[in-house]
Write a protein that holds these residues in place. Structure first.
Motif, PDB file in Angstrom:
ATOM      1  N   ARG A   1       0.823  -1.214   0.000  1.00 18.38           N
ATOM      2  CA  ARG A   1       0.000   0.000   0.000  1.00 18.38           C
ATOM      3  C   ARG A   1       0.854   1.258   0.000  1.00 18.38           C
ATOM      4  O   ARG A   1       0.450   2.296  -0.510  1.00 18.38           O
ATOM      5  CB  ARG A   1      -0.944  -0.007   1.207  1.00 18.38           C
ATOM      6  CG  ARG A   1      -2.101  -0.975   1.016  1.00 18.38           C
ATOM      7  CD  ARG A   1      -3.292  -0.593   1.849  1.00 18.38           C
ATOM      8  NE  ARG A   1      -3.004  -0.637   3.271  1.00 18.38           N
ATOM      9  CZ  ARG A   1      -3.169  -1.714   4.038  1.00 18.38           C
ATOM     10  NH1 ARG A   1      -3.632  -2.825   3.500  1.00 18.38           N
ATOM     11  NH2 ARG A   1      -2.892  -1.687   5.311  1.00 18.38           N
TER      12      ARG A   1
ATOM     13  N   ARG B   1       1.832   1.455  -3.830  1.00 15.64           N
ATOM     14  CA  ARG B   1       0.733   1.816  -4.737  1.00 15.64           C
ATOM     15  C   ARG B   1       0.445   3.313  -4.681  1.00 15.64           C
ATOM     16  O   ARG B   1       0.314   3.879  -3.603  1.00 15.64           O
ATOM     17  CB  ARG B   1      -0.550   1.117  -4.306  1.00 15.64           C
ATOM     18  CG  ARG B   1      -0.637  -0.329  -4.666  1.00 15.64           C
ATOM     19  CD  ARG B   1      -1.984  -0.837  -4.191  1.00 15.64           C
ATOM     20  NE  ARG B   1      -2.049  -2.279  -4.196  1.00 15.64           N
ATOM     21  CZ  ARG B   1      -2.888  -2.977  -3.448  1.00 15.64           C
ATOM     22  NH1 ARG B   1      -3.729  -2.359  -2.645  1.00 15.64           N
ATOM     23  NH2 ARG B   1      -2.887  -4.296  -3.527  1.00 15.64           N
TER      24      ARG B   1
ATOM     25  N   ASN C   1     -14.485   8.152  -8.450  1.00 16.66           N
ATOM     26  CA  ASN C   1     -15.626   7.987  -7.557  1.00 16.66           C
ATOM     27  C   ASN C   1     -16.617   9.137  -7.760  1.00 16.66           C
ATOM     28  O   ASN C   1     -16.256  10.299  -7.599  1.00 16.66           O
ATOM     29  CB  ASN C   1     -15.137   7.955  -6.111  1.00 16.66           C
ATOM     30  CG  ASN C   1     -16.210   7.455  -5.163  1.00 16.66           C
ATOM     31  OD1 ASN C   1     -17.396   7.678  -5.375  1.00 16.66           O
ATOM     32  ND2 ASN C   1     -15.798   6.771  -4.124  1.00 16.66           N
TER      33      ASN C   1
ATOM     34  N   ARG D   1     -11.376   0.000  -7.658  1.00 17.84           N
ATOM     35  CA  ARG D   1     -10.038  -0.437  -8.059  1.00 17.84           C
ATOM     36  C   ARG D   1      -9.082   0.757  -8.045  1.00 17.84           C
ATOM     37  O   ARG D   1      -7.935   0.643  -7.598  1.00 17.84           O
ATOM     38  CB  ARG D   1     -10.116  -1.037  -9.469  1.00 17.84           C
ATOM     39  CG  ARG D   1      -8.855  -1.713  -9.924  1.00 17.84           C
ATOM     40  CD  ARG D   1      -9.013  -2.261 -11.323  1.00 17.84           C
ATOM     41  NE  ARG D   1      -9.445  -1.200 -12.235  1.00 17.84           N
ATOM     42  CZ  ARG D   1      -9.846  -1.405 -13.482  1.00 17.84           C
ATOM     43  NH1 ARG D   1      -9.904  -2.618 -13.977  1.00 17.84           N
ATOM     44  NH2 ARG D   1     -10.207  -0.402 -14.238  1.00 17.84           N
ATOM     45  N   THR D   2      -9.570   1.913  -8.522  1.00 20.42           N
ATOM     46  CA  THR D   2      -8.745   3.123  -8.480  1.00 20.42           C
ATOM     47  C   THR D   2      -8.334   3.447  -7.049  1.00 20.42           C
ATOM     48  O   THR D   2      -7.176   3.754  -6.783  1.00 20.42           O
ATOM     49  CB  THR D   2      -9.520   4.325  -9.058  1.00 20.42           C
ATOM     50  OG1 THR D   2     -10.026   3.977 -10.335  1.00 20.42           O
ATOM     51  CG2 THR D   2      -8.639   5.544  -9.167  1.00 20.42           C
TER      52      THR D   2
ATOM     53  N   ARG E   1      -8.060   1.454  -4.547  1.00 19.27           N
ATOM     54  CA  ARG E   1      -7.049   0.500  -4.083  1.00 19.27           C
ATOM     55  C   ARG E   1      -5.703   0.807  -4.703  1.00 19.27           C
ATOM     56  O   ARG E   1      -4.664   0.710  -4.052  1.00 19.27           O
ATOM     57  CB  ARG E   1      -7.459  -0.929  -4.444  1.00 19.27           C
ATOM     58  CG  ARG E   1      -8.659  -1.418  -3.669  1.00 19.27           C
ATOM     59  CD  ARG E   1      -8.693  -2.939  -3.596  1.00 19.27           C
ATOM     60  NE  ARG E   1      -9.792  -3.361  -2.751  1.00 19.27           N
ATOM     61  CZ  ARG E   1     -10.934  -3.878  -3.218  1.00 19.27           C
ATOM     62  NH1 ARG E   1     -11.086  -4.092  -4.508  1.00 19.27           N
ATOM     63  NH2 ARG E   1     -11.888  -4.218  -2.377  1.00 19.27           N
ATOM     64  N   ALA E   2      -5.728   1.210  -5.983  1.00 19.39           N
ATOM     65  CA  ALA E   2      -4.483   1.489  -6.688  1.00 19.39           C
ATOM     66  C   ALA E   2      -3.771   2.708  -6.118  1.00 19.39           C
ATOM     67  O   ALA E   2      -2.592   2.915  -6.354  1.00 19.39           O
ATOM     68  CB  ALA E   2      -4.747   1.690  -8.185  1.00 19.39           C
ATOM     69  N   LYS E   3      -4.509   3.539  -5.378  1.00 20.04           N
ATOM     70  CA  LYS E   3      -3.893   4.696  -4.738  1.00 20.04           C
ATOM     71  C   LYS E   3      -3.099   4.294  -3.510  1.00 20.04           C
ATOM     72  O   LYS E   3      -2.351   5.102  -2.965  1.00 20.04           O
ATOM     73  CB  LYS E   3      -4.979   5.648  -4.240  1.00 20.04           C
ATOM     74  CG  LYS E   3      -5.574   6.560  -5.244  1.00 20.04           C
ATOM     75  CD  LYS E   3      -6.581   7.411  -4.482  1.00 20.04           C
ATOM     76  CE  LYS E   3      -7.375   8.291  -5.383  1.00 20.04           C
ATOM     77  NZ  LYS E   3      -8.371   9.048  -4.588  1.00 20.04           N
ATOM     78  N   GLY E   4      -3.357   3.066  -3.010  1.00 22.19           N
ATOM     79  CA  GLY E   4      -2.671   2.628  -1.803  1.00 22.19           C
ATOM     80  C   GLY E   4      -3.511   2.801  -0.554  1.00 22.19           C
ATOM     81  O   GLY E   4      -2.996   2.692   0.557  1.00 22.19           O
ATOM     82  N   LEU E   5      -4.808   3.072  -0.713  1.00 15.25           N
ATOM     83  CA  LEU E   5      -5.672   3.236   0.460  1.00 15.25           C
ATOM     84  C   LEU E   5      -5.879   1.893   1.143  1.00 15.25           C
ATOM     85  O   LEU E   5      -5.866   0.850   0.499  1.00 15.25           O
ATOM     86  CB  LEU E   5      -7.031   3.803   0.038  1.00 15.25           C
ATOM     87  CG  LEU E   5      -6.985   5.205  -0.571  1.00 15.25           C
ATOM     88  CD1 LEU E   5      -8.332   5.565  -1.169  1.00 15.25           C
ATOM     89  CD2 LEU E   5      -6.578   6.222   0.472  1.00 15.25           C
ATOM     90  N   SER E   6      -6.069   1.951   2.468  1.00 13.63           N
ATOM     91  CA  SER E   6      -6.305   0.708   3.189  1.00 13.63           C
ATOM     92  C   SER E   6      -7.717   0.221   2.883  1.00 13.63           C
ATOM     93  O   SER E   6      -8.576   0.986   2.463  1.00 13.63           O
ATOM     94  CB  SER E   6      -6.157   0.943   4.692  1.00 13.63           C
ATOM     95  OG  SER E   6      -7.214   1.748   5.148  1.00 13.63           O
TER      96      SER E   6
ATOM     97  N   VAL F   1     -10.569   2.187   4.457  1.00 10.62           N
ATOM     98  CA  VAL F   1     -10.918   3.451   3.790  1.00 10.62           C
ATOM     99  C   VAL F   1     -11.642   3.168   2.481  1.00 10.62           C
ATOM    100  O   VAL F   1     -12.614   3.839   2.131  1.00 10.62           O
ATOM    101  CB  VAL F   1      -9.653   4.307   3.547  1.00 10.62           C
ATOM    102  CG1 VAL F   1     -10.013   5.582   2.801  1.00 10.62           C
ATOM    103  CG2 VAL F   1      -8.978   4.634   4.860  1.00 10.62           C
TER     104      VAL F   1
ATOM    105  N   LYS G   1     -15.114   4.646   3.093  1.00  8.09           N
ATOM    106  CA  LYS G   1     -15.178   5.980   2.497  1.00  8.09           C
ATOM    107  C   LYS G   1     -15.654   5.904   1.046  1.00  8.09           C
ATOM    108  O   LYS G   1     -16.596   6.577   0.654  1.00  8.09           O
ATOM    109  CB  LYS G   1     -13.803   6.656   2.567  1.00  8.09           C
ATOM    110  CG  LYS G   1     -13.841   8.077   2.026  1.00  8.09           C
ATOM    111  CD  LYS G   1     -12.501   8.781   2.136  1.00  8.09           C
ATOM    112  CE  LYS G   1     -12.581  10.124   1.421  1.00  8.09           C
ATOM    113  NZ  LYS G   1     -11.257  10.699   1.180  1.00  8.09           N
ATOM    114  N   HIS G   2     -14.994   5.057   0.251  1.00 10.07           N
ATOM    115  CA  HIS G   2     -15.291   5.088  -1.175  1.00 10.07           C
ATOM    116  C   HIS G   2     -16.501   4.251  -1.557  1.00 10.07           C
ATOM    117  O   HIS G   2     -17.259   4.627  -2.438  1.00 10.07           O
ATOM    118  CB  HIS G   2     -14.068   4.647  -1.975  1.00 10.07           C
ATOM    119  CG  HIS G   2     -13.026   5.724  -2.069  1.00 10.07           C
ATOM    120  ND1 HIS G   2     -12.979   6.616  -3.091  1.00 10.07           N
ATOM    121  CD2 HIS G   2     -12.036   6.067  -1.224  1.00 10.07           C
ATOM    122  CE1 HIS G   2     -11.991   7.467  -2.906  1.00 10.07           C
ATOM    123  NE2 HIS G   2     -11.395   7.152  -1.762  1.00 10.07           N
TER     124      HIS G   2
END
Lengths: 334, 328
Positions: free
Chosen positions: A89, A92, A108, B225-226, B228-233, B236, B240-241
């Motif tokens: 993470r 990424r 989103n 998927r975006t 997750r690709a950002k590195g969010l846990s 979140v 959040k999303h």
């Protein structure tokens, strides 16, 4: 002269999916290197494993049913396949970023584009709300979105497809990643917008020296953008060469077919051209993979008995040019 | 402002709707068999033809239908719902006396169902083939198939009668108990448990299933998927999303179902002798207490319309696409 070490190195990667009727190996024995600042193209038809390769590098392969069954993916020497979830993470969005095929649905809908860009920097660089917002505006300006101070407050549905893809690029580059994976970034966009997006990617790359993996099925795009190309078929690498070498001297029948499919717009109209070629047949379904033999053999006009029985190993035909095809042996023997 | 404008429009619409409800209810009840004068006379202990006539005159029942209707509607818009034939008290007073009991029951059940249901659904969606997910499916099937009154009666038999006798059988508080305010609150809560469990079962089933399906849908979306690709846990990503998108259908249905919740309350209140509007409505039917019944119907309509407007507002707050969608 010192040969520079690759920023990203994929070695013997295998990805498997559990299917209703057994295990499908959707990527097998895949190896390639990405040099710092290089643009590497990965080409192939839909379903050949291009996107799965990208998702594997990001460790975003849906598990289950998928899993990385073997091999290594090294970012500057660090093996991502074995890295912890926490470490992944951190990587990424920060060291490796990705932009996706579908700008219309990849943002989103309930958050402003500014928030979505700011979220990444807040996460990885611990910026304050205000600083992150300023960075978001700066990034929107960098991807040439007009009036970024106003756009930062807008929601994705208020932007066109091209604008959304710019936002995606802004989001991906905001932490100055070392590697950017662009998975068919323009497939869903108008041709004119496509050219703009590629210009943008090229400019940004020159400024940031980010290495890019560009996934596409379009040889024309490859010729424009990439320095080196990996041609994939049915989850395997069939050819790997510098872009000029591949375009002028493709060795694998599949690469030859892909190049012959592209209409030559700039050819002289009066000169007789060979008819536009197609590759007969379709990509094998995942359950047919891994049966031994070259997966392209059923569609290959030059297939021999040997092709149907044994998978050809990669062999080097020129410096930096590898091909996995039995025909190479034939020509050598001759 | 666009937002206020469209809300104003809704309110205006609501008023027109209320008027329609009034006229329709009045007409329907007028057409129903049974003469209120009979009941009133009966209460007074038998009646001659003359007495009946004087009762009709006193209550205005001898006037033509349209006159009665106009006078009623006129009074309602002045805030006067008339007098109950049975209690001989203003209907509004009687309603407000009972309203708190019903709101306590209905709102507790609704919020419990929505919150618990949504979170059950979210947990289930994270592992769609896990135990919890199967439990949610089973719960939904059960909750949906059990009739409210049956669930209520079974709970009473099993938990409120000897040998278990954990809960009170009926009512909202124990008249024989004294003590401070705190004891009173505890006593009410104790009485509240079974009716709330009964009423929220259906809705819990519904919302857990709805949010499970909606979250499964959202979790497969590209923008997840975006994220997750950002590195969010994962936390979140989900809360959040995904949740803000996944909760939209829940909000829609919460508003729509508010009316059904009221009709469910009539049954639950009757089973548990809960002193709310539902019992009052049920009893008023038997008593031919027309003004009371009309008043309650009007009031429920009002609450449903207000709930729908509130749903609309919250929807706009959650989903930006609706706010700006008004522009075009």
């Amino acid at each position: 002269m010192n040969t520079p070490s690759p920023i990203l190195s994929v070695a013997d990667l295998a990805v498997e999916f559990d299917m209703r009727d057994g295990v499908a190996r959707v990527i097998d024995d895949l190896s390639f290197d990405l040099m710092p600042g290089e643009t590497l193209g990965i080409v192939g038809e839909s379903g050949c494993g291009k996107s799965m390769t990208a998702l594997s590098i990001m460790r975003l392969v849906p598990m289950p049913p998928g899993r990385i069954a073997g091999g290594e993916i090294r970012l500057d020497g660090e093996n991502l396949v074995a890295a912890s979830d926490v470490r992944i993470r951190e990587i990424r969005g920060n060291e490796i970023s990705m932009i996706f095929q579908e700008p219309m649905t990849s943002l989103n809908p309930v958050y402003t584009v500014g928030d979505q860009i700011a979220e990444t920097v807040r996460l990885h660089e611990g910026l304050s709300k205000r600083d992150a917002r300023d960075r978001a505006i700066e990034m929107l300006r960098a991807v040439a979105i007009p009036a970024p101070e106003a756009r930062v407050e807008e929601y994705p549905h208020q932007l066109s497809g091209g604008m959304r893809q710019r936002v995606m690029i802004a989001m991906a580059l905001t932490c100055r990643p070392r590697v950017l994976i662009a998975d068919e970034p323009t497939t869903a966009l108008d041709v004119t917008v496509q050219a703009q997006i590629f210009d943008l990617l090229r400019d940004l790359k020159e400024q940031t020296q980010t290495a890019i993996i560009l996934i596409t099925h379009d040889m024309g795009v490859i010729a424009e953008m990439a320095q080196r190309v990996v041609v994939m078929y049915a989850g395997r690498k069939v050819e790997d060469a510098p872009v000029d070498e591949l375009l002028l001297n493709p060795k694998h029948p599949y690469s030859q077919g892909l190049i012959a499919c592209v209409p030559h717009l700039q050819a002289v109209p009066t000169v007789e051209r060979p008819p536009l070629m197609e590759i007969p047949g379709v990509v094998p379904s995942v359950s047919e993979l891994g049966r031994g033999g070259c997966p392209f053999a059923p569609r290959c006009a030059q297939a021999m008995d040997r092709c149907r029985q044994q998978m050809p190993p990669p062999s080097t035909v020129a410096p930096g040019h590898q091909v996995a095809c039995w025909l190479i042996d034939e020509t050598r023997a001759a | 402002m666009q937002f206020l404008n469209s809300i104003g429009q809704r309110v205006l619409f609501g008023l027109v709707l209320l008027l329609a409800v009034l006229v329709l209810n009045f007409t329907l009840i007028h057409m129903a068999p049974g003469d209120p004068a009979d009941v009133i006379a009966g209460e007074m202990g038998g009646a001659t033809e003359e007495m009946m006539a004087s009762i009709r005159k006193a209550y205005g029942l001898d006037r033509p239908f349209h006159e009665q209707l106009f006078s009623y509607v006129g009074k309602v818009f002045q805030g006067d719902l008339g007098y109950s034939y049975y209690f001989d008290q203003p209907v509004t007073e009687l309603i407000f006396e009972r309203l708190s009991a019903t709101l306590l029951l209905v709102l507790t059940s609704l919020f419990l169902a929505i919150f618990l249901g949504t979170f059950l659904g979210v947990f289930a969606s994270q592992n769609p083939n896990g135990m919890l997910s199967h439990f949610v499916t089973l719960l939904a099937l059960l909750g949906y198939s059990l009739p409210v009154f049956w669930t209520g009666i079974m709970l009473l038999i099993l938990l409120a009668a000897p040998p278990v006798d954990l809960f009170p059988i009926a009512g909202m508080y124990d008249v024989t108990k004294d003590g401070g305010t705190f004891d009173y609150i505890l006593d009410v809560l104790h009485h509240l448990i079974l009716p709330v469990v009964t009423l929220s079962t259906i809705y819990l089933a519904f919302y857990s299933r709805l949010s499970r399906a909606s979250m499964l849908d959202v979790l497969g979306a590209d923008y997840i998927r975006t994220a997750r690709a950002k590195g969010l846990s994962e936390r979140v990503v989900v809360y959040k999303h995904a949740l803000r998108n996944g909760v939209l259908p829940v909000v829609t249905f919460a508003g729509l179902q508010f009316s059904q919740l009221f009709s469910g309350a009539v049954l639950v209140e009757t089973v548990f002798s809960w002193p709310g509007l539902g019992t009052l409505a049920f009893d008023s039917i038997g008593r031919r207490d027309t003004p009371m019944l009309l008043g309650i119907l009007f009031f429920s309509a009002l609450i449903v319309i207000v709930a729908n407007i509130l749903t609309d507002i919250s929807y706009r707050l959650i989903d930006p696409r609706i706010k700006t969608g008004m522009k075009t």
